[in-house]
Design a protein around this motif. Structure first.
Motif, mmCIF file in Angstrom:
data_model
loop_
_atom_site.group_PDB
_atom_site.id
_atom_site.type_symbol
_atom_site.label_atom_id
_atom_site.label_comp_id
_atom_site.label_asym_id
_atom_site.label_seq_id
_atom_site.Cartn_x
_atom_site.Cartn_y
_atom_site.Cartn_z
ATOM 1 N N ASP B 36 0.761 -1.208 0.075
ATOM 2 C CA ASP B 36 0.090 0.059 0.063
ATOM 3 C C ASP B 36 0.884 1.351 -0.153
ATOM 4 O O ASP B 36 0.342 2.221 0.270
ATOM 5 N N PRO B 39 3.874 3.649 -5.538
ATOM 6 C CA PRO B 39 3.525 4.937 -6.371
ATOM 7 C C PRO B 39 2.120 4.843 -6.872
ATOM 8 O O PRO B 39 1.484 6.157 -7.029
ATOM 9 N N ASP B 41 -0.341 4.591 -5.029
ATOM 10 C CA ASP B 41 -1.245 5.204 -4.042
ATOM 11 C C ASP B 41 -1.028 6.835 -3.799
ATOM 12 O O ASP B 41 -1.471 7.208 -2.964
ATOM 13 N N THR B 42 -0.075 7.313 -4.631
ATOM 14 C CA THR B 42 0.162 8.542 -4.587
ATOM 15 C C THR B 42 -0.082 9.446 -5.846
ATOM 16 O O THR B 42 -0.128 8.700 -6.784
ATOM 17 N N VAL B 43 -0.183 10.706 -5.717
ATOM 18 C CA VAL B 43 -0.473 11.467 -6.746
ATOM 19 C C VAL B 43 0.640 12.871 -6.568
ATOM 20 O O VAL B 43 1.053 12.927 -5.388
ATOM 21 N N MET B 44 0.688 13.434 -7.659
ATOM 22 C CA MET B 44 1.648 14.658 -7.674
ATOM 23 C C MET B 44 0.930 15.634 -6.931
ATOM 24 O O MET B 44 -0.397 16.016 -7.162
ATOM 25 N N SER B 45 1.586 16.282 -5.990
ATOM 26 C CA SER B 45 1.130 17.361 -5.145
ATOM 27 C C SER B 45 0.677 18.470 -6.221
ATOM 28 O O SER B 45 -0.535 19.183 -5.624
ATOM 29 N N ASN B 48 -2.650 18.449 -7.579
ATOM 30 C CA ASN B 48 -3.859 17.743 -6.790
ATOM 31 C C ASN B 48 -4.194 18.241 -5.496
ATOM 32 O O ASN B 48 -5.073 18.706 -5.041
ATOM 33 N N LEU B 49 -2.937 18.270 -4.618
ATOM 34 C CA LEU B 49 -3.060 18.981 -3.424
ATOM 35 C C LEU B 49 -3.285 20.460 -3.532
ATOM 36 O O LEU B 49 -4.090 21.041 -2.705
#
Lengths: 253, 253
Positions: B36, B39, B41-45, B48-49
């Motif tokens: 878990d 990569p 499970d992660t997205v570009m900041s 997206n953030l």
């Protein structure tokens, strides 16, 4: 990047000055997106990539970000209010009246400051509840939770010291009631009360002390604590998420 | 980022293979280092953030601007030490403490109880050290039930106690010596109710975190309920009234 057109965006971005400030191209691909974060003093507090889970609205409700936004609004409106306010018993109240009636956007800025302060007390507490109920305080984030509790206390102290400044009946009696509670503590109470007020009753020295605490001491404390709080979020691996759960991290049970 | 994953097509997790002499014996909880955390499970900041942060900032600003444009920050008459406000209320977030003040010694209400609350809050991560259920709201279904039960229990008791001390009054039963209504009775009642809550929660066979959820919920419920009582239900002389019977200027904002 292609060199074809001479659009306004091209004219702004394709020169040495712009390139000296922003060293990457427009963040349209992953490499430039990563650089946009890493090369920016404002953004580098973020990781280049974040867990999808930490973007879930129902996990964070954005409460931490909103708390910080409220703090920024308070700093800006607060600095603006300082232009028009002198913390003396003779002028404090009339300064506020002038803000409300004579200064351009005075009433709006004062209202913004006041309501943001109230809202910040609420949102910071909700943020604390969110972190508690999702178990976000667990290892390795123990100390950041402690900082968070302190931030909640400092938020209330900031709001409390600002309460006296308009020098109206509401401020005066709220501060009298609150400092009387302090005065009732055993042994140190009366000394502590007089330290806060600078006199036996709320008066000119109290106004100056609360002002100094409100615009200098506590904002500096707050800024430092926020800095540590944000820095530690990254050091502790971003926001908490269920993927970190483990049965036997500690032989606790 | 390369994770060492094979690029073979997706297979059954535990394929039946006649040539194997071993089989799946048991499933155990636990994680391997990359479970878990890959990569996927992660997205570009960026974006997206940052888009979410920008939305939170804009939303907060717009709501506050509109609210401040229509609701002006209050300003009462000039502070006058000779005209006591009745009721004289502290800032709203301190009204829970002012409420306690009506029922016990000021040192207990203003120093010992809030001090204990802050110290215990900071101690939370050092009491609950397991990482079993990080990132899950209320830890479990049981935790959710404990939270709801604790909130209902605390709310009902608070209402009962506030009404009792208003209409029967502890001090009309035991007034002398001050030690009794000021210290002994409040400590026994508050301490007893917390212990009773703890004993009831223990019957659910909870984890340490679920116990803390019960106690923290009791704190939040108390803070919330007493604040509401203080803001909307305390009139002249801090006696109970209906919100629509509050004297003018009794709202502390």
């Amino acid at each position: 990047m292609t060199t074809k057109n001479h659009s306004v965006a091209d004219i702004i971005t394709r020169n040495r000055v712009w390139r000296s400030i922003f060293r990457q191209g427009y963040p349209a691909d992953d490499e430039n997106r990563a650089r946009a974060i890493m090369n920016s003093w404002f953004l580098h507090i973020h990781p280049v990539k974040v867990k999808l889970h930490s973007l879930k609205l129902t996990y964070t409700w954005g409460l931490g970000v909103i708390s910080f936004v409220l703090f920024l609004i308070l700093v800006v409106t607060g600095a603006w209010l300082m232009f028009f306010y002198v913390p003396s018993v003779q002028s404090a109240y009339t300064d506020i009246q002038n803000l409300d009636t004579a200064v351009t956007f005075g009433a709006l800025m004062r209202s913004l400051h006041r309501w943001s302060a109230h809202l910040m007390v609420v949102v910071v507490f909700l943020h604390l509840c969110r972190v508690f109920f999702t178990g976000g305080y667990k290892r390795p984030r123990e100390f950041n939770w402690v900082i968070g509790v302190l931030l909640w206390v400092v938020t209330m102290l900031l709001s409390f010291t600002g309460y006296l400044l308009p020098w109206d009946q509401l401020s005066y009696w709220a501060i009298t009631v609150s400092t009387n509670i302090v005065g009732a503590f055993p042994l140190i109470g009366e000394a502590l009360r007089q330290l806060l007020l600078g006199a036996a009753e709320a008066g000119p020295p109290a106004l100056v002390r609360f002002y100094a605490l409100h615009i200098a001491v506590l904002p500096v404390v707050m800024t430092i604590l926020i800095g540590i709080h944000f820095w530690r979020i990254r050091k502790d691996g971003g926001l908490s998420s269920p993927s970190e759960a483990s049965e036997n991290e500690y032989g606790d049970r | 980022m390369e994770t060492g994953k094979t690029r073979e097509p997706i297979q059954e997790v535990f394929p039946r293979d006649p040539s194997r002499t071993y089989g799946l014996m048991e499933l155990v909880r636990g994680t391997s280092p990359m479970v878990d955390k890959g990569p996927e499970d992660t997205v570009m900041s960026w974006p997206n953030l940052l888009v979410l942060e920008l939305l939170a900032a804009l939303g907060t600003s717009v709501v506050l601007l509109l609210w401040s444009a229509f609701v002006k920050a209050p300003l009462r008459e000039l502070a006058n030490p000779n005209v006591t406000e009745n009721p004289a209320k502290a800032a709203w977030y301190f009204l829970s403490l002012q409420e306690l003040l009506l029922h016990m010694h000021p040192a207990l209400a203003g120093l010992i109880i809030p001090g204990l609350v802050i110290v215990l809050l900071m101690a939370v991560p050092y009491i609950d050290r397991s990482k079993k259920d990080v990132g899950i709201w209320f830890a479990s279904k049981k935790g959710r039930l404990i939270a709801v039960g604790s909130a209902v229990y605390t709310f009902i008791w608070l209402l009962g106690l506030v009404l009792f001390d208003e209409f029967v009054r502890v001090r009309s039963i035991v007034a002398e010596p001050e030690l009794w209504p000021g210290w002994v009775i409040p400590i026994i009642v508050v301490g007893g109710l917390i212990i009773l809550l703890y004993v009831v929660i223990r019957r659910w066979r909870p984890s340490r975190r679920e116990v803390l959820i019960g106690l923290f919920t009791a704190f939040v419920t108390t803070y919330f309920t007493l604040t509401i009582v203080g803001i909307f239900f305390r009139g002249m002389g801090m006696h109970l009234v209906w919100p629509w019977d509050l004297p003018p200027g009794a709202l502390p904002f």
